[in-house]
Design a protein around this motif. Sequence first.
Motif, short mmCIF file in Angstrom:
data_model
loop_
_atom_site.label_atom_id
_atom_site.label_comp_id
_atom_site.label_asym_id
_atom_site.label_seq_id
_atom_site.Cartn_x
_atom_site.Cartn_y
_atom_site.Cartn_z
N PHE A 93 0.83 -1.21 0.00
CA PHE A 93 0.00 0.00 0.00
C PHE A 93 0.86 1.25 0.00
O PHE A 93 0.70 2.14 -0.84
N HIS A 107 1.84 1.28 -3.83
CA HIS A 107 0.52 1.82 -4.17
C HIS A 107 -0.32 0.84 -4.96
O HIS A 107 -1.06 1.22 -5.86
N VAL A 108 -0.18 -0.44 -4.59
CA VAL A 108 -1.06 -1.47 -5.13
C VAL A 108 -1.80 -2.14 -3.98
O VAL A 108 -1.33 -2.16 -2.84
N VAL A 109 -2.97 -2.70 -4.32
CA VAL A 109 -3.83 -3.38 -3.35
C VAL A 109 -3.63 -4.88 -3.49
O VAL A 109 -3.88 -5.44 -4.56
#
Lengths: 325, 325
Positions: free
Chosen positions: B271, B275-277
């Motif tokens: 995160f 910045h990926v889920v």
Amino acid sequence: MNIDMIEAAAGRLKGVVLRTPLLSSPFLDEIAGRRVYVKPECLQHTGSFKFRGGWSAVSALPPEARAQGVIAFSSGNHAQGVALAARRHGAPCVILMPADAPRVKIDNTRALGAEVVLYDRATGDRDAIGAALAEDRGLTLIKPFDEPQVIAGQGTTGLEIAEQAAEAGVTEADVLVCCGGGGLTSGIALALEAKAPGLRARPVEPEGFDDVRRSLISGGIERNNRTSGSLCDAIVTPSPGQITFPIMTRLCGPGIAVTEDEALAAMAQAFSRLHVVLEPGGAVALAAALFHPGAFEGDAVIAVASGGNVDREVFCMALDRFGGA
Amino acid sequence: MNIDMIEAAAGRLKGVVLRTPLLSSPFLDEIAGRRVYVKPECLQHTGSFKFRGGWSAVSALPPEARAQGVIAFSSGNHAQGVALAARRHGAPCVILMPADAPRVKIDNTRALGAEVVLYDRATGDRDAIGAALAEDRGLTLIKPFDEPQVIAGQGTTGLEIAEQAAEAGVTEADVLVCCGGGGLTSGIALALEAKAPGLRARPVEPEGFDDVRRSLISGGIERNNRTSGSLCDAIVTPSPGQITFPIMTRLCGPGIAVTEDEALAAMAQAFSRLHVVLEPGGAVALAAALFHPGAFEGDAVIAVASGGNVDREVFCMALDRFGGA
């Protein structure tokens, strides 16, 4: 400021910046009523497109100037972009940041090796403070948007969009860009003019901070009444730039303003449908694509998701309030 | 099952699947003590690598069989991958899902046009139920991992890793793969064997559900005592497959087991730094890279982040507990 500078920047950035993909989801298409493509610059190094401009500017300096160091002022994303670019060039770096910038951005900028100097956003004149520091230490000031090599770096995003849209079969569409001072928007607009004339850049801002939208209407540079108090801190600037505004005037379609709630709802959709993390200021373009369908014509729209540096409290608040099931 | 099948699948997938980028962050490198590269298949259509295998299998069917329809059973990600692949081929699709699968996965599968049939994971025999439904309606069963065309589709991830690692200058490294039944792991292993022999696939599983790790040690197929009760639901399967296990035995390095807390902490890092889920089951490979540095040699490691379909409650719990500042 022209396409040659953007292509030269692309050469300097090759193998260094991430070529972000173009994402899509049938669920987002359904909300918007047309195909939605998202360019997730939140995946870029340092979490925003700002690394492109930072690298472009630092790499364009004469070696002696680079060795003396650089200085930048920024609410955070430009800071991180310049800091990493400077570190990887071995150049000293001072960053002047507002004291109320999100903690994560201050911490990250320091962790990237920069010396951080804080100032008060309400009472300090960052231009004056920055100029004095620059003169004092022989640093080169790298402005956040009104600087040709920075605009050239951000414009490389537009070169990629032109290629990726063609691959996706999209030749006519609005390209929505989260807009502060207009560096990214004007860079993309110049790239699209040269490489994909059927695509048109359009600035998107938060309501109450829509200086660019109003400037494009009036034909003169308009200012915001406030420059703090928005969750979309990354794209809140006083006014468009002296270099960026004429480019936007010549090339961009009308600006769009979205509410803070719409930005938060777009963050929740990006979480559940694209699996990317957006900050509020990085979600306004997607918000326009999803929630202002009447603002566009055509069967496709491209939204640039400009950054993802968000505190977990704000992120989870967005998910709590707006789903992200 | 060989590299030719994977390359043929890559041809059928071209222009349809997303070529996911290879992400990195100096902050993750610092935690791991070496360079960490992440292949974010959470950005893939339907939010996981499973769309690759789904498309590969549906596109490989004879037209008459495809027109009759397909059936799949899955805890969710394979379901969505097959559902979207079937819809875009105009093929009917039935998905057999455990009744305790995350709500978001059931909802998404229905929204992608599939007919969802639920069964009890503890008492139902999904193989028997699926076989009966398939026979009844003339559907072709698309198994989640022990099916050559599915493995071939997942293996295209490995073709991309081979190319992208070479571009990043990485020629010797372990490639950590979130592992359930071994479809992704064995497909990647075959691709690496042919295209990047200095890269070696290694399966990563949650503690208590590490059937593949134990099977590789014992040399025979071991089973898990439980097949529910893990947050890493996406990669909990009873045992490795008849097709996948021999491939993994021949090509993979030792398996690694991580705790659920390590998976959640990896989600928080993904995160804030990438910045990926990620969903818990999609984060175990990154967890191994970050928190089990002693398990690897060499100065670089590549982690496949296999999926991002997670409820917001679980996601925000991970951020609350493990930072993601």
